[in-house]
Write an enzyme that holds these catalytic residues in place. Structure first.
Site, short mmCIF file in Angstrom:
data_model
loop_
_atom_site.label_atom_id
_atom_site.label_comp_id
_atom_site.label_asym_id
_atom_site.label_seq_id
_atom_site.Cartn_x
_atom_site.Cartn_y
_atom_site.Cartn_z
N TYR A 1 13.68 75.56 4.22
CA TYR A 1 12.61 75.10 5.12
C TYR A 1 13.19 74.08 6.08
CZ TYR A 1 8.15 73.04 6.66
OH TYR A 1 7.09 72.59 7.40
N ASP B 1 20.77 70.42 7.52
CA ASP B 1 19.44 69.81 7.46
C ASP B 1 19.37 68.98 6.17
OD1 ASP B 1 16.83 69.12 7.08
OD2 ASP B 1 16.01 71.14 7.37
N LYS C 1 12.42 61.70 6.01
CA LYS C 1 11.97 61.18 4.71
C LYS C 1 12.55 59.79 4.39
CE LYS C 1 11.10 65.89 3.18
NZ LYS C 1 9.76 66.18 2.72
C1 LIG Z 1 14.84 70.28 4.41
C2 LIG Z 1 13.66 69.95 5.26
N1 LIG Z 1 13.75 70.03 6.59
C3 LIG Z 1 12.72 69.75 7.41
C4 LIG Z 1 11.50 69.35 6.89
C5 LIG Z 1 10.37 69.04 7.81
O1 LIG Z 1 10.10 67.67 7.80
P1 LIG Z 1 8.65 67.13 8.24
O2 LIG Z 1 7.70 67.53 7.16
O3 LIG Z 1 8.84 65.65 8.35
O4 LIG Z 1 8.32 67.75 9.55
C6 LIG Z 1 11.35 69.24 5.50
C7 LIG Z 1 10.06 68.84 4.92
O5 LIG Z 1 9.82 68.92 3.74
C8 LIG Z 1 12.45 69.55 4.67
O6 LIG Z 1 12.36 69.49 3.33
#
Ligand SMILES: Cc1ncc(COP(=O)(O)O)c(C=O)c1O
Length: 432
Positions: free
Chosen positions: A138, A233, A272
């Site tokens: 994700y 990511d 986060k």
């Molecule tokens: C690996 C990863 N990338 C991107 C995101 C997206 O972040 P946000 O919820 O702050 O938009 C998340 C959210 O859980 C994530 O776990």
């Protein structure tokens, strides 16, 4: 009328983000009034030991007094200026001190924005259009990244999302995680067209699925060979699984070195923990790529609230406090809970698999021949068994992530008292 019923009258599904809705476990979501350390308190005053940690940010536990004081002091100076601040520079330097390969850093408000921007930057840098992502990873909810996007969409039982045009979807190639042959084929099938591979270097949105040894190094090799960028990511793993994220655990992150190591990704995304619970995320990477961003370069990116002073204050305070002892405590708490879960489920004769990457872990319910290495394998878990386990834990005052596709997030505030409450709740939940 319950608060949830009121919420459903004015907010679609009663929630501001779908995974909060208990879609895969059933029942009504718990509405939270306040939180402190390892505990959450709902609107009826009920206390829960929290294993969600706001889905990652709460590394230090909730409402750490020094983080709260930093945010309060920042608030007293003004909520938003729409102009550069000293705190942004301090936070960018703090990020680079931990991840030197993030030579330059741009702040945004969400992980979604960070990943969306990293993709645009990769396209701008290479002049290519296609993106490769892995099924079950994700990267936020921007259109091009929603294909086979793991936890949130999996929890809702959706293959992707309505509203994404076929043209946009066609620019994202989805390959199975941990599958070097599939990725090689993708590059061979689209010569000179792939701008970037984006990965969670230790995925935690299809449950926790660690990379096979050498898989991330392979990603670096194949992207370099084909002139594509590699994007790590680390929105979830960054500053959570260790001081320098997954890259620090597995890669060659070395705050003392002069040149970036050859296996470093081109770009990172963070979120986060870096915002300490406030809306803040970041893109970081090599100067020559990052300097393509406006105003220096032609890749446009902007945000009214980007680098917000309250968010940067929370981020700086959190990173300052997150020293080696914090990570040791989170690791120890995670190991203790993993062991207790395994023991309780085995004792009750429940087939299961506990899988971990650093301090992140998941329990997959069901029979598995070996480790879960990709999304189709993760989808073989027994969701109904997880739902019964979840509700038994909730009834006993332990709040787990309401989906079997999520990691459990513990914190440095999970002391023996909090951990014992989790451990004591496990046998009944295992029997359920
Ligand atoms: C690996 C990863 N990338 C991107 C995101 C997206 O972040 P946000 O919820 O702050 O938009 C998340 C959210 O859980 C994530 O776990």
């Amino acid at each position: 009328m319950s608060l949830y019923q009121r919420a459903c009258g004015v907010i679609p599904g009663g929630v501001s983000s779908p995974v909060r809705a208990f879609g895969s476990v059933g029942g009504e979501p718990v509405f939270i009034e306040r939180a402190r350390g390892p505990y959450l308190y709902d609107t009826d005053g009920r206390e829960y030991v929290d294993a969600v940690g706001s889905w990652g940010p709460a590394l230090l536990g909730h409402a750490h007094p020094e983080v709260v004081a930093a945010v309060q002091a920042a608030a007293a100076r003004g909520l938003s200026f729409g102009a550069p601040t000293r705190a942004e520079v301090d936070l960018a330097e703090a990020v680079r001190a931990r991840v030197p390969e993030a030579e330059k850093v741009r702040f945004v408000s969400t992980g979604t924005e960070a990943c969306m921007t990293a993709i645009r930057l990769a396209r701008g840098a290479t002049g290519r259009d296609l993106i490769v992502k892995f099924a079950g990873c994700y990267h936020g909810h921007s259109d091009g990244l929603l294909a086979a996007a793991g936890s949130g969409v999996a929890t809702q039982g959706l293959p992707g999302s309505a509203g994404v045009t076929a043209a946009t979807a066609a620019q994202t190639i989805v390959v199975p995680f941990n599958d070097t042959a599939a990725l090689t084929e993708a590059f061979e099938a689209h010569p000179g067209r792939i701008a970037a591979v984006i990965t969670e270097p230790a995925p935690a949105n299809m449950g926790v699925v660690p990379p096979r040894p050498g898989f991330n190094a392979f990603l670096r090799r194949i992207t370099s060979e084909h002139g594509a960028l590699l994007i790590y990511d680390e929105v979830l793993t960054g500053f959570r699984v260790g001081p320098s994220g997954w890259w620090g655990l597995e890669g060659s992150a070395d705050p003392g070195r002069a040149e970036p190591p050859a296996d470093a990704p081109d770009l990172f995304t963070f979120g986060k923990v870096v915002g300490g619970g406030m809306p803040l995320a970041a893109i970081g990477g090599r100067t020559e790529v990052m300097d393509l961003l406006a105003p220096l370069g032609p890749v446009y990116q902007a945000g009214t609230l980007s680098g917000n002073p309250l968010a940067t204050a929370a981020g700086i305070a959190t990173l300052q406090l997150a020293d080696a002892s914090i990570y040791q405590r989170v690791d120890a708490a995670s190991a203790a809970v993993q062991e207790a879960i395994g023991a309780a489920l085995s004792e009750a004769g429940v087939p299961h698999l506990v899988q971990a990457a650093g301090s992140l872990f998941t329990v997959f319910f069901g029979e598995f021949d070996g480790p879960v290495e990709n999304y189709p394998a993760a989808q073989r878990q027994d969701g109904a068994a997880f739902a019964r386990f979840f509700h038994s834990m909730l009834d006993a005052g332990v709040a787990l992530p309401p989906s079997g596709y999520e990691a459990w997030f513990l914190s440095a505030a999970h002391d023996d008292a909090a951990l014992n409450r989790i451990v004591e709740a496990l046998p009944a939940a295992a029997r359920a």
